[in-house]
Design an enzyme around this catalytic site. Structure first.
Site, PDB file in Angstrom:
ATOM      1  N   HIS A 120       0.832  -1.216   0.000  1.00 47.58           N
ATOM      2  CA  HIS A 120       0.000   0.000   0.000  1.00 47.58           C
ATOM      3  C   HIS A 120       0.865   1.264   0.000  1.00 47.58           C
ATOM      4  CE1 HIS A 120      -3.982  -1.926   0.635  1.00 47.58           C
ATOM      5  NE2 HIS A 120      -3.307  -2.831   1.304  1.00 47.58           N
ATOM      6  N   ASP A 138      -0.849  -4.936   6.082  1.00 52.02           N
ATOM      7  CA  ASP A 138      -1.861  -5.761   5.422  1.00 52.02           C
ATOM      8  C   ASP A 138      -1.549  -5.948   3.940  1.00 52.02           C
ATOM      9  OD1 ASP A 138      -2.296  -2.958   5.161  1.00 52.02           O
ATOM     10  OD2 ASP A 138      -4.265  -3.363   4.283  1.00 52.02           O
ATOM     11  N   GLU A 139      -2.031  -7.054   3.417  1.00 54.39           N
ATOM     12  CA  GLU A 139      -2.062  -7.302   1.975  1.00 54.39           C
ATOM     13  C   GLU A 139      -0.752  -6.983   1.253  1.00 54.39           C
ATOM     14  OE1 GLU A 139      -6.707  -6.454   0.970  1.00 54.39           O
ATOM     15  OE2 GLU A 139      -5.438  -4.711   1.180  1.00 54.39           O
ATOM     16  N   ALA A 140       0.365  -7.395   1.835  1.00 52.43           N
ATOM     17  CA  ALA A 140       1.652  -7.138   1.177  1.00 52.43           C
ATOM     18  C   ALA A 140       1.918  -8.263   0.174  1.00 52.43           C
ATOM     19  CB  ALA A 140       2.757  -7.030   2.230  1.00 52.43           C
TER      20      ALA A 140
END
Ligand code: NGO
Length: 544
Positions: free
Chosen positions: A291, A354-356
């Site tokens: 992100h 998150d969501e790496a």
């Protein structure tokens, strides 16, 4: 320590007063005002019962036949020598003046025979902790006692709900202002009761953030987590990396090319102070190592090939990553954490995680092993999305559980090593999920979340291996891919935020949909009077 309640009960009994005793939390039902009250005391039938409060208090005892009347002569007395108590009293008076038109002076001593609302420290009751309070409402006075000013503030949030709803009118209303007699003992189940606002996908102005703080604190929410960076934009001034905001806080950096917007350090500090005055602590988040597209647009040296990626204003996730092997990355991260910590008095600093999906797992762990301790180096407790529990260093951190599953062995294992958890399961606590398929705003990847779904879950049994002692609290994230205005924010947050707030504050024994939905239905007109947008859920019978 049921002593104060008992003595009030006995006192009332001795006076021959009828008792409506609801001594335990479980009995916090939305009791209608006793019929006898209306005729005898002149109170109108819309006198809220002590048990009508959201979040439900721990212990409520109502005395039928006793009411306190807030009148033109009422004074607010605060703890002598405590500026914080005085500030709580002043704020409360400012909230009561527009609708009542009364002066409501705030003083350290009250003359005899003057109706008084006293906000006093020295409760000397360990059960109340830092945020709890004890309240007794008699015919001549109301006394709120707490160990700390935060408890007095919580007590005033309760009193606002105990006054007739017209108290929320911005202009004077001619009516009798009464509060039902009785006593309340109240303190939170969890230390952390959070709301969340995504500043990155669409920027929300300082005034909008402040308006949200006002509303969440009415439900005794005590943390506001601000998501300050994402792939689309960077929303907080960092002096050592100025292009973060001059480039990625500029025009067109919101989803669908909206924007511009970022918080200057002065604006951020002002928000921190505004929230602190309402006993809300700001938790800043910089999302990493994924992100990060907006940071890399501003500083190409944060990519592994040194080439700036194109700016992104779509809502894809999981495609960007900091360059894990590069020392420039850690210089950047440390500068950001240092500057953020310096302007944040609160204990927690959120570093995303998150969501790496564009970061290989071994790299992700190596990154978190360096970054989580950096937060501690600057005096803060590291906080991150639950993926951080893959890294051993997360044992000293707080993990925010946002997945929808009821099992997560990685989080459960981290808990055995000391990690504390904030519960935000996306299919129950995400305020950006649509209520149903017809909701014009929001997303639906985690499902539809009607009011009952947001309320009807139990934090301490939601995730296997993460029981009561591992839980720091609950938080209700509100991501803003689809949300532009304050109206949009309010429509998605209310009424569901009230449900999450009750999960965080009230004892599990009070949990009861019938009770909650009735109290919520009665609360609706207060939002209307304050001009707060809310979703009129068909699950609730709304009062007019
Ligand atoms: C996910 C994702 C966010 C999205 C959000 C939308 C987390 C922790 N990461 O939650 O980037 O905005 O869903 O609901």
């Amino acid at each position: 320590m049921a002593k104060p309640v008992m003595s009030r009960l006995l006192a009332a009994a001795a006076l021959g007063l009828p008792l409506v005793a609801t001594p335990t939390a479980a009995s916090a039902q939305p009791a209608a005002p006793p019929a006898a009250l209306a005729g005898r005391s002149g109170a109108s039938s819309d006198l809220p019962a002590l048990s009508s409060v959201i979040p439900a208090p721990v212990e409520v005892t109502q005395f039928a036949g006793t009411t306190f009347r807030l009148g033109p002569a009422t004074i607010i007395r605060t703890q002598p020598g405590s500026p914080e108590s005085r500030a709580v009293g002043e704020r409360f008076a400012r909230e009561l003046r527009p609708a009542t038109g009364y002066k409501l002076p705030v003083v350290p001593v009250s003359p005899r025979f003057v109706p008084t609302i006293a906000l006093l420290l020295g409760a000397d009751d360990a059960r109340l902790g830092d945020e709890g309070y004890r309240m007794s409402v008699g015919a001549a006075s109301i006394t709120v006692r707490a160990n700390k000013p935060a408890g007095l503030y919580a007590g005033t949030r309760t009193l606002l709900q105990l006054l007739p709803k017209e108290i929320d009118s911005p202009t004077p209303v001619r009516r009798v202002w009464r509060i039902a007699g009785g006593s309340i003992v109240d303190y939170p189940r969890y230390a952390y009761r959070g709301a969340f606002l995504d500043e990155a996908r669409h920027f929300h102005t300082p005034d909008e953030i402040k308006a949200y703080v006002d509303e969440i604190s009415r439900f005794k929410v005590n943390y506001l987590h601000l998501h300050l960076s994402d792939d689309q934009g960077w929303r907080i001034q960092i002096d050592s990396w100025p292009k973060l905001t001059t480039v990625s806080g500029g025009a067109g950096t919101g989803v669908d090319g909206e924007g511009p917007g970022f918080l200057t350090k002065d604006q951020y500090r002002e928000i921190v102070a505004y929230a602190a005055a309402r006993y809300v602590t700001i938790v800043p988040e910089i999302d990493m190592p994924g992100h990060v597209n907006a940071a890399q647009v501003a500083y190409p040296e944060l990519t592994c090939d040194g080439v700036a990626p194109p700016p992104r204003t779509d809502t894809e996730v999981g495609y960007s990553s900091l360059c894990i092997g590069s020392e420039t990355t850690y210089r950047f991260v440390e500068d950001v954490i240092r500057e953020l910590a310096a302007m944040t008095p609160g204990l927690y600093l959120h570093v995303g995680g998150d969501e790496a999906h564009a970061t290989p797992e071994a790299d992700y762990i190596a990154f978190e092993q360096r970054v989580l301790p950096l937060v501690a180096k600057y005096g803060k407790t590291a906080y991150g999305w639950n993926e951080i529990t893959k890294a051993p260093a997360a044992s000293a951190a707080v993990a925010q559980y946002w997945n929808t599953d009821t099992t997560n062995p990685t989080v459960a294992a981290a808990v055995t090593r000391g990690t504390k958890v904030v519960m935000s399961p996306a299919n129950q606590a995400y305020l950006d999920m649509k209520y149903d398929p017809s909701t014009p705003l929001g997303l639906s990847w985690a499902g539809y979340i009607e009011v009952r779904t947001a309320y009807d879950w139990e934090p301490a049994t939601r995730l296997a291996g993460v029981g009561e002692s591992a839980i720091l609290g609950v938080e209700a994230p509100l991501w803003s891919e689809t949300l532009r205005s304050l109206d949009d924010i309010e429509f998605m947050a209310f009424p569901r935020l009230a449900g999450i707030a009750e999960l965080g504050w009230s004892p599990a024994s009070t949990h009861d949909w019938a009770s909650f939905s009735a109290r919520l239905g009665a609360y609706g007109p207060r939002w209307t009077l304050r001009d707060v947008n809310f979703y009129p859920s068909p699950q609730i019978t709304w009062a007019q």
